[in-house]
Design an enzyme around this catalytic site. Structure first.
Site, mmCIF file in Angstrom:
data_model
loop_
_atom_site.group_PDB
_atom_site.id
_atom_site.type_symbol
_atom_site.label_atom_id
_atom_site.label_comp_id
_atom_site.label_asym_id
_atom_site.label_seq_id
_atom_site.Cartn_x
_atom_site.Cartn_y
_atom_site.Cartn_z
ATOM 1 N N SER A 1 -45.535 -8.123 -6.129
ATOM 2 C CA SER A 1 -44.357 -8.820 -5.613
ATOM 3 C C SER A 1 -43.209 -8.777 -6.620
ATOM 4 O O SER A 1 -42.732 -7.704 -6.956
ATOM 5 C CB SER A 1 -44.745 -10.256 -5.259
ATOM 6 O OG SER A 1 -43.709 -10.869 -4.550
ATOM 7 N N ASP B 1 -37.019 -9.511 -2.580
ATOM 8 C CA ASP B 1 -37.771 -9.209 -3.796
ATOM 9 C C ASP B 1 -38.411 -7.829 -3.606
ATOM 10 O O ASP B 1 -38.318 -7.238 -2.521
ATOM 11 C CB ASP B 1 -38.778 -10.321 -4.108
ATOM 12 C CG ASP B 1 -39.897 -10.434 -3.100
ATOM 13 O OD1 ASP B 1 -39.758 -9.878 -1.995
ATOM 14 O OD2 ASP B 1 -40.920 -11.081 -3.392
ATOM 15 N N THR C 1 -49.314 -25.987 -0.889
ATOM 16 C CA THR C 1 -48.371 -24.954 -1.339
ATOM 17 C C THR C 1 -48.907 -23.558 -1.060
ATOM 18 O O THR C 1 -50.070 -23.265 -1.328
ATOM 19 C CB THR C 1 -48.153 -25.084 -2.853
ATOM 20 O OG1 THR C 1 -47.945 -26.463 -3.129
ATOM 21 C CG2 THR C 1 -46.952 -24.304 -3.307
ATOM 22 N N GLU D 1 -41.282 -22.030 2.656
ATOM 23 C CA GLU D 1 -41.508 -22.725 1.388
ATOM 24 C C GLU D 1 -40.305 -22.512 0.488
ATOM 25 O O GLU D 1 -39.580 -21.519 0.621
ATOM 26 C CB GLU D 1 -42.807 -22.276 0.724
ATOM 27 C CG GLU D 1 -42.847 -20.842 0.284
ATOM 28 C CD GLU D 1 -44.159 -20.489 -0.431
ATOM 29 O OE1 GLU D 1 -45.034 -21.355 -0.540
ATOM 30 O OE2 GLU D 1 -44.274 -19.345 -0.867
ATOM 31 N N LYS E 1 -45.012 -14.883 4.864
ATOM 32 C CA LYS E 1 -43.568 -14.801 4.659
ATOM 33 C C LYS E 1 -43.099 -13.358 4.860
ATOM 34 O O LYS E 1 -43.823 -12.429 4.542
ATOM 35 C CB LYS E 1 -43.195 -15.335 3.283
ATOM 36 C CG LYS E 1 -43.925 -14.735 2.104
ATOM 37 C CD LYS E 1 -43.558 -15.495 0.839
ATOM 38 C CE LYS E 1 -44.285 -14.963 -0.372
ATOM 39 N NZ LYS E 1 -45.692 -15.353 -0.426
#
Length: 586
Positions: free
Chosen positions: A139, A296, A374, A398, A412
């Site tokens: 990521s 990203d 989370t 989030e 996501k």
């Protein structure tokens, strides 16, 4: 059998460098719910050919145990553009070795022939009804890192107890199988499939279900800049704009092509502030663009910036964009669903450290809001449960700039979020409204939610443990703080121990985990602050929020109050000087 990592180890042995060898072989990378994430290099503590083979062998055995039809359904494997010259490791190489492991056991593999955004892997699992998915990516981590992310058959990231089961299976399958190293074997195998063309077609067809204003998109004069920060996003965001009939965004030329060196940024993470967006600002000024969309490197997150009347650029926080997208997606749903009964089956989700703005919107509009632990693994799995019960999960987010705007991907997705944000901005422009003005309108209607989040870096796990132990034994054994500076504490929830002062039996409702630290303090002034450790980085993070009821529009006073609360939190609970913590730097 990798000549580069092998040579590194032989050299260390020849030099008698026990300290470095201890670093490489002292402990194996831990396989958790986020899979693996570590630097590429030699030894069992790093990402390399051998550790990828061992991990995949374990995962393969675990899947065989759980799915009797694994050899019929198969798995999908995707990869980003990361590469590490000195160890010979790269995401593509790791993906091929993983594919080879499965194929050697007669398991069909859908291996993407080229780089893809991370969300394409969960999408493929669901779309092709596969048993599992693997994405090789780190990521937005630094360039030397790589990772191994795992999805279950429901299209969501794995949650416990799968991580423990896979971890155990890896331990039991460490010796490479006979053909483990020969990845050329896959090229002639009938079990190898390339989902690239199909998925590219179907994904862009599916996200068009979230396109509600095609005519406005065709006509808009609004200009956008997009950066993929040397990652995989460029091509896919261009295609998403095309699917929505929007003119393509201007791409930042220095950053649009994948480059594993990430040469123009210190950290390839759009969350880290304006530094990552410097080139985007310059291009936007040159081309007269008002909005910047930044993914990203694996295109599962999205940052957005907008030029203000003053000429300054505002970078929206994850919570602010979450508020805007939540408002927008609900508004679009409402205008397409006249049946007032349908609202009782509508849900939105966010994680416990994210803003509670969706809760405020849900209360006023009459749909359901749920909070999860989370991470998108929790939101993805909960969304699937709700969808299986016939509910409509419109949106989940989030604060770490992650958004799930489309039910076809249970994770996501920075590609769909980018194009949906562009449509929202184009629609608002027809009403002479900017994103910033609409954000204020959302807060005016549902109550201001002011948030502030940051982190401290700490490389010593003992110090982290002591810091949290101190909070649990603040005024003597087993007592939590009653105040933080001048702010009175009115409630405590500790998801490491399972304690929640607000519940009649004092037991937390959300799942607890002893392996990670997380305490939430509620304050008498309406403030909430959570302190937690990061699963992938040496950070202690904090998240704070002040929620005001609709009508309290003294934003400056609210901000001042939150700043004071955060200062008190840092001073009394973190004690950075005493604990030698390093502050986040821009």
């Amino acid at each position: 059998q990798n000549p580069k990592t092998s040579a590194t180890v032989k050299q260390l042995v020849a030099d008698g460098n026990a300290r470095e060898l201890q670093k490489y072989f002292g402990s194996r990378m831990e396989f958790g719910t986020a899979g693996l994430r570590a630097a590429m290099g030699a030894g069992i503590s790093h990402m390399n050919d051998l550790t990828i083979i061992q991990t995949t062998q374990g995962f393969c055995r675990y899947l065989e145990k759980n799915f009797s039809d694994l050899k019929k359904r198969g798995v999908v494997i995707g990869f980003d553009a990361r590469a590490h010259l000195s160890s010979g490791g790269s995401s593509k190489r790791f993906a091929r070795l993983a594919a080879n492991t499965f194929i050697s056991q007669g398991v069909p593999v859908y291996l993407f022939s080229d780089i893809t955004p991370t969300p394409f892997v969960p999408y493929t699992v669901t779309h092709l009804k596969l048993c599992a998915g693997i994405m090789i990516t780190a990521s937005h981590n630094p360039k030397q890192d790589n990772g191994y992310k795992v999805y279950w058959e429901n299209g969501a990231q794995i949650i416990s107890p799968h991580d423990k089961g896979i971890s155990q299976a890896i331990e039991e399958n460490q010796e490479p199988w006979p053909q483990a190293w020969d990845d050329k074997l896959i090229d002639s195998s009938l079990l190898l499939h390339d989902p690239y063309a199909t998925v590219n077609k179907e994904y862009f067809k599916d996200i068009q279900k979230q396109c509600f204003h095609r005519n406005i998109n065709k006509e808009t004069n609004l200009k956008f800049v997009h950066t993929s920060v040397h990652g995989v996003g460029h091509k896919f965001v261009q295609l998403a704009f095309k699917a929505f009939d929007l003119s393509p965004p201007f791409a930042v030329p220095e950053q649009k092509d994948p480059d594993p060196e990430f040469p123009t940024v210190k950290y390839p993470n759009p969350e880290e502030g304006k530094g990552v967006l410097t080139l985007s600002f310059a291009l936007a000024e040159k081309d007269g663009a008002k909005i910047i969309l930044a993914n990203d490197p694996d295109a599962d997150r999205l940052a957005v910036a907008e030029k203000q009347e003053s000429g300054e650029w505002k970078v929206f926080s994850g919570n602010e964009l979450g508020a805007l997208l939540g408002w927008w997606i609900f508004t679009c749903w409402k205008s397409n669903n006249r049946d007032t009964c349908a609202i009782k089956d509508v849900y939105m989700l966010s994680s416990t450290v994210s803003s509670k703005i969706l809760r405020a919107i849900a209360l006023k509009e009459g749909f359901h809001f749920e909070e999860t632990l989370t991470g998108f693994k929790w939101m993805g799995n909960r969304a699937k449960q709700l969808m299986d019960q016939g509910k409509a999960v419109l949106f989940a987010f989030e604060e770490a700039i992650g958004y799930m705007c489309c039910p076809a991907v249970l994770d996501k997705d920075g590609v769909s979020a980018a194009v949906i944000t562009a449509e929202m901005a184009s629609f608002l422009a027809t009403r002479n409204l900017s994103l910033s003005q609409q954000l204020k309108a959302v807060y005016d209607e549902y109550g201001f939610h002011i948030t502030k989040a940051s982190y401290f870096i700490c490389h010593d796990p003992k110090v982290i443990q002591q810091l949290f132990d101190n909070l649990r034994n603040f005024d003597g054994k087993n007592t939590y703080p009653k105040s933080c500076g001048r702010f009175k504490v009115s409630g405590i929830r500790d998801l490491t121990t399972g304690y929640d002062s607000s519940q009649p039996d004092q037991k937390a409702i959300l799942p607890t985990s002893k392996s990670s630290q997380m305490i939430t303090f509620t304050f008498a002034n309406g403030g909430v602050a959570t302190m937690r450790t990061s699963g992938t980085e040496p950070k202690i993070k904090y998240y704070s929020e002040l929620c005001a009821p609709p009508g309290n529009s003294d934003v400056e006073q609210l901000k001042k109050e939150l700043d004071e609360l955060v200062n008190a939190l840092e001073k009394h609970f973190f004690q950075p000087e005493k604990n030698n913590l390093q502050r986040k730097t821009e």
